[in-house]
Design an enzyme around this catalytic site. Structure first.
Site, PDB file in Angstrom:
ATOM      1  CG  ASP A 178      -2.157   0.745   1.134  1.00 55.50           C
ATOM      2  OD1 ASP A 178      -2.488   1.155   0.015  1.00 55.50           O
ATOM      3  OD2 ASP A 178      -2.823   0.945   2.165  1.00 55.50           O
ATOM      4  CG  HIS A 259      -5.131   3.200  -3.815  1.00 55.60           C
ATOM      5  ND1 HIS A 259      -3.776   3.418  -3.691  1.00 55.60           N
ATOM      6  CD2 HIS A 259      -5.539   2.663  -2.626  1.00 55.60           C
ATOM      7  CE1 HIS A 259      -3.399   3.055  -2.467  1.00 55.60           C
ATOM      8  NE2 HIS A 259      -4.434   2.598  -1.808  1.00 55.60           N
ATOM      9  CG  HIS A 262      -7.218  -2.031  -4.417  1.00 56.63           C
ATOM     10  ND1 HIS A 262      -8.359  -1.409  -3.913  1.00 56.63           N
ATOM     11  CD2 HIS A 262      -7.010  -3.108  -3.626  1.00 56.63           C
ATOM     12  CE1 HIS A 262      -8.803  -2.096  -2.874  1.00 56.63           C
ATOM     13  NE2 HIS A 262      -8.001  -3.119  -2.671  1.00 56.63           N
ATOM     14  CG  HIS A 276      -6.026  -2.011   0.630  1.00 57.55           C
ATOM     15  ND1 HIS A 276      -6.959  -1.468  -0.208  1.00 57.55           N
ATOM     16  CD2 HIS A 276      -5.084  -1.033   0.811  1.00 57.55           C
ATOM     17  CE1 HIS A 276      -6.615  -0.228  -0.529  1.00 57.55           C
ATOM     18  NE2 HIS A 276      -5.479   0.059   0.085  1.00 57.55           N
TER      19      HIS A 276
HETATM   20 ZN   LIG Z   1      -4.519   2.056   0.234  1.00 61.44          ZN
END
Ligand SMILES: [Zn+2]
Length: 376
Positions: A178, A259, A262, A276
């Site tokens: 992340d 993101h 994602h 995540h």
């Molecule tokens: Zn994130």
């Protein structure tokens, strides 16, 4: 696209207080005392045994009346409504999140619903959720639902590195996945308003760079220290990068393609078991491809990800036979209206994103072949 309202102000926001250190939970009363004395404590049953009992002991010893609420596992609107009702019934005067990203995102939203302050006590360094004034909500099925925004950031973020050193290293690695996106995304959206609605400041850019520097310098060492459950300077630095720098960096710097991709990937059911940051890591390779970085730079990121066992191709993501239709759907979702991919400082479309996803998988596989990398 990037700045439709022609915003010219720069804006930086952050939590009021960030505390990090070994056995920090034992000093919780000192840091949470200003928020109230009857907190609603959100944590799941696993976290309760790891850190919940210790936290309640520390607070009860100082006169707090803690109401425990068992978190059901998904940061969904349904779960938030249930917990908010409990907080109202118990007249809780602030909210504590104890756990990982979904517990944290749920607690922030519950506190906002109740109009109360919130303290975040992460038990893993797996996401950039603790410091920000937003939550990512999911549907009960696990699919991405929406971002929700709050007026202010969490009041206190208290990070106990002894607890984090005992968590499985996969969580620390996911946090690095992340965090490695932070600078890659922020440096490509300098003209777009950030999550606070202003343009990025110099400090948010510097935070993203520092975050990345720490990961390349200490990521592997911290990952190995975590395997040995040891709190070391490298682990402390990476926990700060994953939690504080990544959080401040994305919120005031801005998110972009990593993101957004994602979020698109959450539509593939086989990926629901991934964390995540594991998906964001792959999304970061996709963005680097979209950015057109030189092979040497792409290699540097892929090499780092492999060093901490983050997935760099479809096979490692657990979807070796993923179909083009599914990937096109990911690209479409990544390019949905309002997605952070539109913060990028250039023209993007579904075809380009679909191509970048395919090319990221190919680049990851190619690097594994060329470098002779093997999982240890
Ligand atoms: Zn994130």
């Amino acid at each position: 696209m990037p700045n439709p309202n022609k915003v010219t102000e720069r804006l930086f926001q952050s939590p009021s207080k960030y505390i990090q250190g070994p056995y920090a939970i034992q000093n919780a009363a000192k840091y949470l005392g200003k928020l109230g004395n009857a907190p609603l404590l959100l944590c799941d049953d696993i976290v309760w045994k790891i850190a919940g009992e210790d936290l309640v002991k520390a607070l009860s010893g100082a006169g707090f009346k803690v109401q425990r609420a068992v978190f059901g596992g998904e940061a969904s609107r349904e779960e938030i409504d249930r917990l908010s009702a409990l907080g109202r019934k118990e007249s809780s005067d602030f909210v504590i999140a104890l756990g990982g990203g979904k517990t944290i995102d749920t607690a922030k939203t519950v506190a906002d619903d109740l109009g109360k302050q919130v303290a975040i006590v992460p038990t893993t360094a797996s996401t950039d959720a603790p410091c920000s004034a937003l939550s990512v909500l999911y549907r009960p099925s696990g699919e991405f639902h929406c971002y929700t925004f709050f007026d202010k950031n969490p009041n206190v973020v208290l990070v106990d590195t002894t607890v984090i050193s005992k968590a499985p290293p996969r969580f620390l690695a996911a946090g690095m996945g992340d965090a490695i996106a932070t600078n890659v995304e922020a440096r490509r959206c300098l003209n777009s308003p950030n999550f606070g609605g202003g343009l990025p400041t110099e400090v948010s850019a510097a935070i993203g760079q520092k975050c990345e520097e720490i990961l390349f310098k200490y990521g592997k060492q911290a990952y190995e220290a975590n395997k040995a459950h040891a709190v070391t300077p490298a682990l402390e630095a990476v926990v700060e990068a994953n939690t504080l720098l990544s959080g401040l960096g994305f919120e005031s710097g801005g998110l972009a393609a990593a993101h957004a991709i994602h979020n698109g990937m959450t539509a593939i059911e086989e990926l629901h078991s991934l964390l995540h940051g594991e998906k964001v890591a792959f999304g970061t390779i996709c963005q680097l491809v979209l950015d057109g970085v030189p092979t040497s730079e792409l290699d540097r990121y892929i090499d780092f990800m492999l060093s901490v066992d983050l997935p760099v191709n479809f096979e490692q993501l657990g979807i070796p036979k993923v179909k083009d239709e599914e990937l096109r759907r990911v690209a479409e979702l990544a390019c949905a209206e309002g997605e952070t991919i539109w913060n990028l400082d250039r023209v993007i479309n579904v075809d380009l994103v679909f191509g970048a996803i395919k090319a990221a998988d190919a680049a990851g596989s190619d690097y594994i072949r060329r470098s002779g990398w093997k999982r240890t």
